[in-house]
Design a protein around this motif. Structure first.
Motif, PDB file in Angstrom:
ATOM      1  N   PHE A  86     -10.783  17.335   0.130  1.00 18.52           N
ATOM      2  CA  PHE A  86      -9.613  18.160  -0.139  1.00 18.52           C
ATOM      3  C   PHE A  86      -8.445  17.737   0.740  1.00 18.52           C
ATOM      4  CE2 PHE A  86     -13.232  20.556  -1.526  1.00 18.52           C
ATOM      5  CZ  PHE A  86     -12.806  21.117  -2.719  1.00 18.52           C
ATOM      6  N   GLY A  87      -7.234  17.902   0.188  1.00 14.45           N
ATOM      7  CA  GLY A  87      -6.050  17.501   0.928  1.00 14.45           C
ATOM      8  C   GLY A  87      -4.911  18.484   0.771  1.00 14.45           C
ATOM      9  N   ILE A  94      -3.726  10.482  -1.440  1.00 15.15           N
ATOM     10  CA  ILE A  94      -3.116   9.165  -1.647  1.00 15.15           C
ATOM     11  C   ILE A  94      -2.900   8.480  -0.300  1.00 15.15           C
ATOM     12  CG2 ILE A  94      -1.050   7.961  -2.465  1.00 15.15           C
ATOM     13  CD1 ILE A  94      -0.774  10.293  -4.547  1.00 15.15           C
ATOM     14  N   GLU A  95      -2.370   9.228   0.651  1.00 14.11           N
ATOM     15  CA  GLU A  95      -2.139   8.667   1.982  1.00 14.11           C
ATOM     16  C   GLU A  95      -3.455   8.296   2.656  1.00 14.11           C
ATOM     17  OE1 GLU A  95       0.462   9.558   6.003  1.00 14.11           O
ATOM     18  OE2 GLU A  95       0.203  11.142   4.510  1.00 14.11           O
ATOM     19  N   LEU A  96      -4.460   9.140   2.528  1.00 17.04           N
ATOM     20  CA  LEU A  96      -5.766   8.843   3.124  1.00 17.04           C
ATOM     21  C   LEU A  96      -6.362   7.570   2.531  1.00 17.04           C
ATOM     22  CD1 LEU A  96      -7.417  12.396   3.240  1.00 17.04           C
ATOM     23  CD2 LEU A  96      -6.531  11.074   5.176  1.00 17.04           C
ATOM     24  N   LEU A  97      -6.218   7.385   1.227  1.00 18.66           N
ATOM     25  CA  LEU A  97      -6.747   6.188   0.577  1.00 18.66           C
ATOM     26  C   LEU A  97      -6.101   4.925   1.129  1.00 18.66           C
ATOM     27  CD1 LEU A  97      -7.019   7.266  -3.168  1.00 18.66           C
ATOM     28  CD2 LEU A  97      -8.860   6.298  -1.786  1.00 18.66           C
ATOM     29  N   ALA A 122       2.773   3.534   0.895  1.00 14.98           N
ATOM     30  CA  ALA A 122       2.386   2.172   1.270  1.00 14.98           C
ATOM     31  C   ALA A 122       3.401   1.571   2.239  1.00 14.98           C
ATOM     32  CB  ALA A 122       2.263   1.304   0.019  1.00 14.98           C
ATOM     33  N   LYS A 123       4.674   1.747   1.959  1.00 14.51           N
ATOM     34  CA  LYS A 123       5.703   1.192   2.839  1.00 14.51           C
ATOM     35  C   LYS A 123       5.699   1.876   4.205  1.00 14.51           C
ATOM     36  CE  LYS A 123      10.519  -0.312   2.930  1.00 14.51           C
ATOM     37  NZ  LYS A 123      10.125  -1.725   3.099  1.00 14.51           N
ATOM     38  N   LEU A 246     -13.049   8.800   3.777  1.00 16.86           N
ATOM     39  CA  LEU A 246     -11.808   9.577   3.745  1.00 16.86           C
ATOM     40  C   LEU A 246     -11.870  10.739   4.726  1.00 16.86           C
ATOM     41  CD1 LEU A 246     -11.052   9.752  -0.094  1.00 16.86           C
ATOM     42  CD2 LEU A 246     -10.032   8.225   1.596  1.00 16.86           C
ATOM     43  N   ASN A 247     -13.021  11.380   4.818  1.00 16.57           N
ATOM     44  CA  ASN A 247     -13.166  12.505   5.741  1.00 16.57           C
ATOM     45  C   ASN A 247     -13.092  12.074   7.201  1.00 16.57           C
ATOM     46  OD1 ASN A 247     -13.374  14.968   4.268  1.00 16.57           O
ATOM     47  ND2 ASN A 247     -15.373  14.332   3.499  1.00 16.57           N
ATOM     48  N   ARG A 248     -13.429  10.818   7.484  1.00 15.93           N
ATOM     49  CA  ARG A 248     -13.304  10.322   8.858  1.00 15.93           C
ATOM     50  C   ARG A 248     -11.839  10.208   9.271  1.00 15.93           C
ATOM     51  NH1 ARG A 248     -17.864   5.473   9.404  1.00 15.93           N
ATOM     52  NH2 ARG A 248     -19.480   6.497   8.146  1.00 15.93           N
TER      53      ARG A 248
END
Length: 367
Positions: A86-87, A94-97, A122-123, A246-248
Protein backbone atom coordinates in the motif's frame (compact mmCIF):
# COMPACT_ATOMS: atom_id res chain seq x y z
CA UNK A 1 22.16 26.79 -3.36
CA UNK A 2 23.73 23.88 -5.21
CA UNK A 3 21.55 20.98 -6.27
CA UNK A 4 22.03 18.14 -8.71
CA UNK A 5 21.37 18.87 -12.38
CA UNK A 6 18.36 16.55 -12.57
CA UNK A 7 16.62 18.50 -9.79
CA UNK A 8 17.60 21.86 -11.28
CA UNK A 9 15.96 20.85 -14.58
CA UNK A 10 12.94 19.12 -13.06
CA UNK A 11 9.53 20.58 -13.94
CA UNK A 12 7.09 19.67 -11.14
CA UNK A 13 3.75 18.01 -11.79
CA UNK A 14 1.01 20.59 -12.26
CA UNK A 15 -2.31 19.48 -10.70
CA UNK A 16 -5.66 20.83 -11.83
CA UNK A 17 -6.48 24.28 -10.49
CA UNK A 18 -8.47 24.26 -7.21
CA UNK A 19 -11.94 25.82 -7.28
CA UNK A 20 -11.18 28.44 -4.61
CA UNK A 21 -8.03 29.56 -6.43
CA UNK A 22 -9.91 30.14 -9.68
CA UNK A 23 -12.74 31.97 -7.93
CA UNK A 24 -10.22 34.20 -6.16
CA UNK A 25 -8.04 34.90 -9.19
CA UNK A 26 -10.78 35.48 -11.77
CA UNK A 27 -13.58 36.74 -9.55
CA UNK A 28 -16.02 34.10 -10.73
CA UNK A 29 -18.53 32.29 -8.54
CA UNK A 30 -19.87 28.75 -8.36
CA UNK A 31 -17.01 27.21 -10.29
CA UNK A 32 -17.11 23.57 -11.26
CA UNK A 33 -13.98 21.45 -11.46
CA UNK A 34 -13.71 18.81 -14.18
CA UNK A 35 -9.93 18.76 -14.31
CA UNK A 36 -8.49 16.11 -12.01
CA UNK A 37 -10.58 12.98 -12.68
CA UNK A 38 -11.99 13.05 -9.16
CA UNK A 39 -15.23 11.28 -8.29
CA UNK A 40 -18.01 13.90 -8.67
CA UNK A 41 -20.46 11.75 -6.71
CA UNK A 42 -18.60 12.21 -3.43
CA UNK A 43 -17.21 9.63 -1.06
CA UNK A 44 -18.59 6.30 0.08
CA UNK A 45 -21.03 6.94 2.97
CA UNK A 46 -19.70 3.81 4.68
CA UNK A 47 -16.16 5.21 4.46
CA UNK A 48 -17.25 8.52 5.96
CA UNK A 49 -19.03 6.77 8.80
CA UNK A 50 -16.01 4.60 9.58
CA UNK A 51 -13.60 7.55 9.53
CA UNK A 52 -15.84 9.66 11.76
CA UNK A 53 -15.99 6.89 14.35
CA UNK A 54 -12.20 6.70 14.37
CA UNK A 55 -11.29 10.39 14.71
CA UNK A 56 -10.72 10.15 18.45
CA UNK A 57 -7.98 7.57 17.87
CA UNK A 58 -5.87 9.79 15.64
CA UNK A 59 -3.29 10.14 18.43
CA UNK A 60 -2.13 6.59 17.62
CA UNK A 61 0.07 5.47 14.76
CA UNK A 62 -1.63 3.48 12.02
CA UNK A 63 -0.90 -0.15 11.19
CA UNK A 64 2.51 -0.05 9.51
CA UNK A 65 1.55 -2.55 6.82
CA UNK A 66 -2.21 -1.90 6.58
CA UNK A 67 -2.87 -5.27 8.26
CA UNK A 68 -6.69 -5.25 8.36
CA UNK A 69 -7.09 -3.57 4.98
CA UNK A 70 -4.65 -6.08 3.51
CA UNK A 71 -6.74 -8.98 4.81
CA UNK A 72 -9.95 -7.60 3.37
CA UNK A 73 -8.49 -6.54 0.01
CA UNK A 74 -6.70 -9.87 -0.48
CA UNK A 75 -10.01 -11.67 -0.03
CA UNK A 76 -11.83 -9.16 -2.26
CA UNK A 77 -9.32 -9.59 -5.11
CA UNK A 78 -8.61 -13.28 -4.56
CA UNK A 79 -4.88 -12.75 -4.10
CA UNK A 80 -2.35 -13.59 -1.40
CA UNK A 81 -1.92 -11.06 1.39
CA UNK A 82 1.85 -10.97 0.87
CA UNK A 83 1.32 -9.84 -2.72
CA UNK A 84 -0.09 -6.47 -1.64
CA UNK A 85 1.78 -3.23 -0.96
CA UNK A 86 0.00 0.00 0.00
CA UNK A 87 1.09 3.54 -0.73
CA UNK A 88 0.21 7.18 -0.29
CA UNK A 89 -1.76 6.98 -3.51
CA UNK A 90 -0.51 4.75 -6.32
CA UNK A 91 1.96 7.58 -7.02
CA UNK A 92 4.05 6.36 -4.11
CA UNK A 93 4.10 2.83 -5.54
CA UNK A 94 5.45 4.27 -8.80
CA UNK A 95 8.23 5.98 -6.86
CA UNK A 96 8.97 2.82 -4.87
CA UNK A 97 9.27 0.81 -8.09
CA UNK A 98 11.75 3.21 -9.65
CA UNK A 99 13.80 3.58 -6.47
CA UNK A 100 13.85 -0.17 -5.87
CA UNK A 101 14.50 -1.60 -9.31
CA UNK A 102 16.05 1.05 -11.57
CA UNK A 103 19.78 1.48 -11.08
CA UNK A 104 22.02 4.25 -12.50
CA UNK A 105 22.34 3.78 -16.24
CA UNK A 106 19.05 1.87 -16.47
CA UNK A 107 15.80 3.30 -17.77
CA UNK A 108 12.04 3.58 -17.40
CA UNK A 109 9.97 2.96 -20.54
CA UNK A 110 6.35 4.01 -21.12
CA UNK A 111 3.90 4.98 -23.84
CA UNK A 112 3.80 8.71 -24.55
CA UNK A 113 1.61 10.60 -23.82
CA UNK A 114 0.67 8.82 -20.64
CA UNK A 115 0.65 9.58 -16.91
CA UNK A 116 3.07 12.49 -16.46
CA UNK A 117 4.34 11.22 -13.10
CA UNK A 118 6.44 8.39 -14.62
CA UNK A 119 9.12 10.63 -16.19
CA UNK A 120 8.91 13.16 -13.35
CA UNK A 121 9.74 10.54 -10.70
CA UNK A 122 12.42 8.99 -12.90
CA UNK A 123 14.09 12.37 -13.41
CA UNK A 124 13.85 13.22 -9.71
CA UNK A 125 15.68 9.93 -9.00
CA UNK A 126 18.25 10.78 -11.70
CA UNK A 127 17.24 7.75 -13.76
CA UNK A 128 16.84 7.62 -17.52
CA UNK A 129 13.39 7.49 -19.10
CA UNK A 130 12.02 7.15 -22.60
CA UNK A 131 8.56 7.43 -24.09
CA UNK A 132 7.27 5.26 -26.93
CA UNK A 133 5.00 7.50 -29.04
CA UNK A 134 1.39 6.54 -29.46
CA UNK A 135 0.34 5.93 -33.05
CA UNK A 136 -0.42 9.28 -34.67
CA UNK A 137 -4.11 10.13 -35.19
CA UNK A 138 -5.40 6.89 -33.60
CA UNK A 139 -3.50 7.24 -30.29
CA UNK A 140 -3.05 3.46 -30.31
CA UNK A 141 -0.64 1.96 -27.78
CA UNK A 142 0.84 -0.52 -30.23
CA UNK A 143 2.52 -3.56 -28.61
CA UNK A 144 5.01 -4.00 -31.44
CA UNK A 145 6.21 -0.41 -31.01
CA UNK A 146 6.74 -1.02 -27.30
CA UNK A 147 8.55 -4.32 -27.73
CA UNK A 148 10.81 -2.86 -30.42
CA UNK A 149 11.76 -0.01 -28.06
CA UNK A 150 13.09 -2.30 -25.31
CA UNK A 151 16.84 -1.91 -24.89
CA UNK A 152 19.41 -3.68 -22.66
CA UNK A 153 19.16 -0.80 -20.20
CA UNK A 154 15.34 -1.01 -19.89
CA UNK A 155 14.38 -2.04 -16.36
CA UNK A 156 10.78 -0.94 -15.68
CA UNK A 157 7.94 -0.57 -18.20
CA UNK A 158 4.78 1.33 -17.28
CA UNK A 159 1.60 0.43 -19.17
CA UNK A 160 -1.39 2.64 -18.36
CA UNK A 161 -4.73 1.11 -19.28
CA UNK A 162 -7.11 2.88 -19.48
CA UNK A 163 -4.58 5.51 -20.46
CA UNK A 164 -4.44 8.91 -18.82
CA UNK A 165 -4.76 11.48 -20.42
CA UNK A 166 -6.15 9.87 -23.59
CA UNK A 167 -8.76 7.47 -22.18
CA UNK A 168 -8.09 4.57 -24.54
CA UNK A 169 -6.82 1.15 -23.48
CA UNK A 170 -4.52 -1.74 -24.31
CA UNK A 171 -6.60 -4.80 -25.27
CA UNK A 172 -6.01 -7.90 -23.17
CA UNK A 173 -4.43 -9.77 -26.10
CA UNK A 174 -1.93 -6.93 -26.64
CA UNK A 175 -1.07 -6.85 -22.94
CA UNK A 176 -0.35 -10.57 -23.02
CA UNK A 177 1.80 -10.07 -26.13
CA UNK A 178 3.87 -7.44 -24.34
CA UNK A 179 4.22 -9.56 -21.20
CA UNK A 180 5.27 -12.66 -23.13
CA UNK A 181 7.65 -10.69 -25.36
CA UNK A 182 9.44 -8.82 -22.56
CA UNK A 183 12.58 -10.28 -20.94
CA UNK A 184 11.83 -11.64 -17.48
CA UNK A 185 14.27 -9.34 -15.67
CA UNK A 186 12.22 -6.28 -16.71
CA UNK A 187 9.41 -5.20 -14.39
CA UNK A 188 6.10 -4.61 -16.20
CA UNK A 189 3.92 -2.26 -14.15
CA UNK A 190 0.32 -2.19 -15.41
CA UNK A 191 -1.34 0.95 -14.06
CA UNK A 192 -5.07 0.23 -13.69
CA UNK A 193 -6.13 3.42 -11.89
CA UNK A 194 -9.32 3.66 -13.99
CA UNK A 195 -10.07 -0.02 -14.60
CA UNK A 196 -13.32 0.01 -12.58
CA UNK A 197 -14.87 2.32 -15.20
CA UNK A 198 -14.06 0.08 -18.18
CA UNK A 199 -16.96 -1.39 -20.12
CA UNK A 200 -15.24 -2.78 -23.23
CA UNK A 201 -14.84 -6.58 -22.95
CA UNK A 202 -11.17 -6.40 -24.00
CA UNK A 203 -10.30 -3.73 -21.42
CA UNK A 204 -9.47 -6.15 -18.63
CA UNK A 205 -7.38 -6.27 -15.49
CA UNK A 206 -4.29 -8.48 -15.54
CA UNK A 207 -4.23 -9.17 -11.82
CA UNK A 208 -4.73 -12.83 -12.66
CA UNK A 209 -1.40 -12.87 -14.55
CA UNK A 210 0.59 -11.80 -11.50
CA UNK A 211 0.53 -15.37 -10.17
CA UNK A 212 2.21 -16.76 -13.29
CA UNK A 213 4.50 -13.86 -14.25
CA UNK A 214 6.82 -12.73 -11.45
CA UNK A 215 7.83 -9.56 -13.33
CA UNK A 216 4.23 -8.26 -13.62
CA UNK A 217 2.90 -5.80 -11.04
CA UNK A 218 -0.53 -4.16 -11.11
CA UNK A 219 -1.13 -0.68 -9.69
CA UNK A 220 -4.55 0.35 -8.38
CA UNK A 221 -6.01 3.31 -6.48
CA UNK A 222 -8.93 4.18 -4.22
CA UNK A 223 -8.86 7.78 -5.52
CA UNK A 224 -11.14 7.42 -8.52
CA UNK A 225 -14.11 5.06 -8.44
CA UNK A 226 -14.06 4.87 -4.62
CA UNK A 227 -13.95 8.64 -4.18
CA UNK A 228 -11.01 8.73 -1.74
CA UNK A 229 -8.68 11.15 -3.57
CA UNK A 230 -8.19 13.32 -0.52
CA UNK A 231 -7.21 10.38 1.69
CA UNK A 232 -4.35 9.34 -0.62
CA UNK A 233 -4.28 5.57 -0.77
CA UNK A 234 -3.35 3.16 -3.54
CA UNK A 235 -1.84 -0.29 -3.78
CA UNK A 236 0.00 -2.81 -5.91
CA UNK A 237 -0.48 -6.52 -6.56
CA UNK A 238 2.69 -8.43 -7.42
CA UNK A 239 4.67 -11.54 -6.66
CA UNK A 240 5.54 -11.85 -2.95
CA UNK A 241 9.21 -11.30 -3.81
CA UNK A 242 8.56 -7.98 -5.56
CA UNK A 243 6.25 -6.93 -2.73
CA UNK A 244 8.96 -7.78 -0.19
CA UNK A 245 11.49 -5.57 -1.97
CA UNK A 246 9.04 -2.67 -2.18
CA UNK A 247 8.25 -2.98 1.52
CA UNK A 248 11.96 -2.75 2.33
CA UNK A 249 12.08 0.67 0.66
CA UNK A 250 8.65 1.87 1.78
CA UNK A 251 8.61 4.29 4.70
CA UNK A 252 6.91 3.14 7.93
CA UNK A 253 3.37 4.46 8.48
CA UNK A 254 3.22 5.72 4.88
CA UNK A 255 -0.58 5.23 4.76
CA UNK A 256 -2.37 7.18 7.47
CA UNK A 257 -4.97 5.76 9.84
CA UNK A 258 -7.94 7.51 8.25
CA UNK A 259 -7.00 6.40 4.74
CA UNK A 260 -6.71 2.77 5.78
CA UNK A 261 -10.06 2.90 7.56
CA UNK A 262 -11.82 4.66 4.69
CA UNK A 263 -10.49 2.18 2.11
CA UNK A 264 -11.50 -0.82 4.22
CA UNK A 265 -15.06 0.48 4.57
CA UNK A 266 -15.30 1.52 0.91
CA UNK A 267 -14.72 -2.08 -0.17
CA UNK A 268 -18.06 -2.93 1.47
CA UNK A 269 -19.98 -0.13 -0.24
CA UNK A 270 -21.22 -1.79 -3.43
CA UNK A 271 -24.11 0.65 -3.61
CA UNK A 272 -21.85 3.71 -3.82
CA UNK A 273 -19.63 2.04 -6.41
CA UNK A 274 -22.70 1.27 -8.54
CA UNK A 275 -23.88 4.90 -8.27
CA UNK A 276 -20.45 6.05 -9.39
CA UNK A 277 -20.16 3.73 -12.38
CA UNK A 278 -23.74 4.26 -13.54
CA UNK A 279 -23.38 8.02 -13.16
CA UNK A 280 -20.14 8.00 -15.13
CA UNK A 281 -21.71 5.97 -17.93
CA UNK A 282 -24.72 8.29 -18.13
CA UNK A 283 -22.47 11.36 -18.09
CA UNK A 284 -20.21 9.97 -20.80
CA UNK A 285 -23.25 9.31 -22.99
CA UNK A 286 -24.63 12.80 -22.35
CA UNK A 287 -21.39 14.52 -23.32
CA UNK A 288 -20.60 12.39 -26.36
CA UNK A 289 -24.16 12.67 -27.70
CA UNK A 290 -23.94 16.46 -27.50
CA UNK A 291 -20.50 16.51 -29.09
CA UNK A 292 -21.87 14.39 -31.92
CA UNK A 293 -24.65 16.91 -32.49
CA UNK A 294 -22.08 19.71 -32.64
CA UNK A 295 -19.83 17.76 -35.01
CA UNK A 296 -16.99 17.76 -32.47
CA UNK A 297 -14.69 14.72 -32.32
CA UNK A 298 -13.34 13.01 -29.22
CA UNK A 299 -11.27 9.98 -28.25
CA UNK A 300 -13.45 7.05 -27.09
CA UNK A 301 -12.74 6.62 -23.38
CA UNK A 302 -12.87 3.74 -20.91
CA UNK A 303 -12.16 6.01 -17.96
CA UNK A 304 -13.99 8.79 -16.09
CA UNK A 305 -12.74 11.51 -18.41
CA UNK A 306 -12.79 12.27 -22.10
CA UNK A 307 -10.26 13.89 -24.47
CA UNK A 308 -12.13 16.37 -26.69
CA UNK A 309 -10.97 18.04 -29.89
CA UNK A 310 -10.71 21.80 -29.30
CA UNK A 311 -10.43 22.56 -33.04
CA UNK A 312 -7.24 24.47 -32.49
CA UNK A 313 -4.96 25.19 -29.56
CA UNK A 314 -6.63 23.67 -26.52
CA UNK A 315 -5.06 26.28 -24.26
CA UNK A 316 -7.40 28.93 -25.67
CA UNK A 317 -10.46 26.82 -24.90
CA UNK A 318 -9.08 26.01 -21.45
CA UNK A 319 -8.65 29.70 -20.65
CA UNK A 320 -12.05 30.55 -22.09
CA UNK A 321 -13.74 27.93 -19.94
CA UNK A 322 -11.77 29.09 -16.92
CA UNK A 323 -13.18 32.59 -17.31
CA UNK A 324 -16.64 31.01 -17.36
CA UNK A 325 -15.97 29.14 -14.11
CA UNK A 326 -15.38 25.71 -15.64
CA UNK A 327 -12.04 24.12 -14.79
CA UNK A 328 -10.88 21.47 -17.26
CA UNK A 329 -7.39 20.32 -18.22
CA UNK A 330 -5.15 21.27 -21.11
CA UNK A 331 -1.96 19.26 -21.52
CA UNK A 332 0.65 20.93 -23.76
CA UNK A 333 1.95 17.68 -25.21
CA UNK A 334 2.54 18.04 -28.98
CA UNK A 335 0.26 15.10 -29.77
CA UNK A 336 -2.73 16.42 -27.79
CA UNK A 337 -2.23 20.17 -27.54
CA UNK A 338 -5.34 20.71 -29.69
CA UNK A 339 -7.47 18.83 -27.16
CA UNK A 340 -8.86 19.38 -23.68
CA UNK A 341 -9.35 16.64 -21.10
CA UNK A 342 -12.66 16.79 -19.26
CA UNK A 343 -13.64 14.75 -16.22
CA UNK A 344 -17.16 13.34 -16.33
CA UNK A 345 -19.16 15.24 -13.70
CA UNK A 346 -22.64 15.16 -12.24
CA UNK A 347 -25.58 15.66 -14.57
CA UNK A 348 -25.69 19.38 -13.67
CA UNK A 349 -21.94 19.81 -14.12
CA UNK A 350 -21.98 18.09 -17.49
CA UNK A 351 -24.79 20.34 -18.67
CA UNK A 352 -22.91 23.44 -17.54
CA UNK A 353 -19.73 22.30 -19.25
CA UNK A 354 -21.48 21.60 -22.56
CA UNK A 355 -23.20 24.99 -22.52
CA UNK A 356 -19.99 26.88 -21.75
CA UNK A 357 -17.88 24.76 -24.13
CA UNK A 358 -20.20 25.53 -27.05
CA UNK A 359 -20.20 29.20 -26.06
CA UNK A 360 -16.39 29.38 -25.93
CA UNK A 361 -15.97 27.61 -29.27
CA UNK A 362 -18.38 30.05 -30.93
CA UNK A 363 -16.54 33.00 -29.39
CA UNK A 364 -13.27 31.65 -30.80
CA UNK A 365 -14.86 31.12 -34.20
CA UNK A 366 -14.39 27.36 -34.07
CA UNK A 367 -18.03 26.38 -34.33
Amino acid sequence: MRVSKNIEELIPYQPGKPIKEVERELGVKECIKLASNENPFGTSPKALQAVTALLSNANRYPEGGCFYLKQKLAKYLGVAENSLVFGNGSNEIIELLIRTFVQPGEEVLYFDPSFAVYPIIAKAADRDFRGVPLRKDTFEMNPDDLLAAIQPQTKVIFLTTPNNPVGNYIPRADLEKIILGTPQHIIIAVDEAYIEYATEPECQSVIDLVATHENVIVLRTFSKAYGLSGYRIGYSVSSPQVADYLNRVRQPFNVNLLAQTAAEAALDDDEFLAVTLNGNSAGMNCITNHLRELGISWVPSQANFILIDARGNGADVFQGLLREGVIVRHIPHPMIRDYIRVTIGTAAENKTFLTKFEQVLRTLGRL
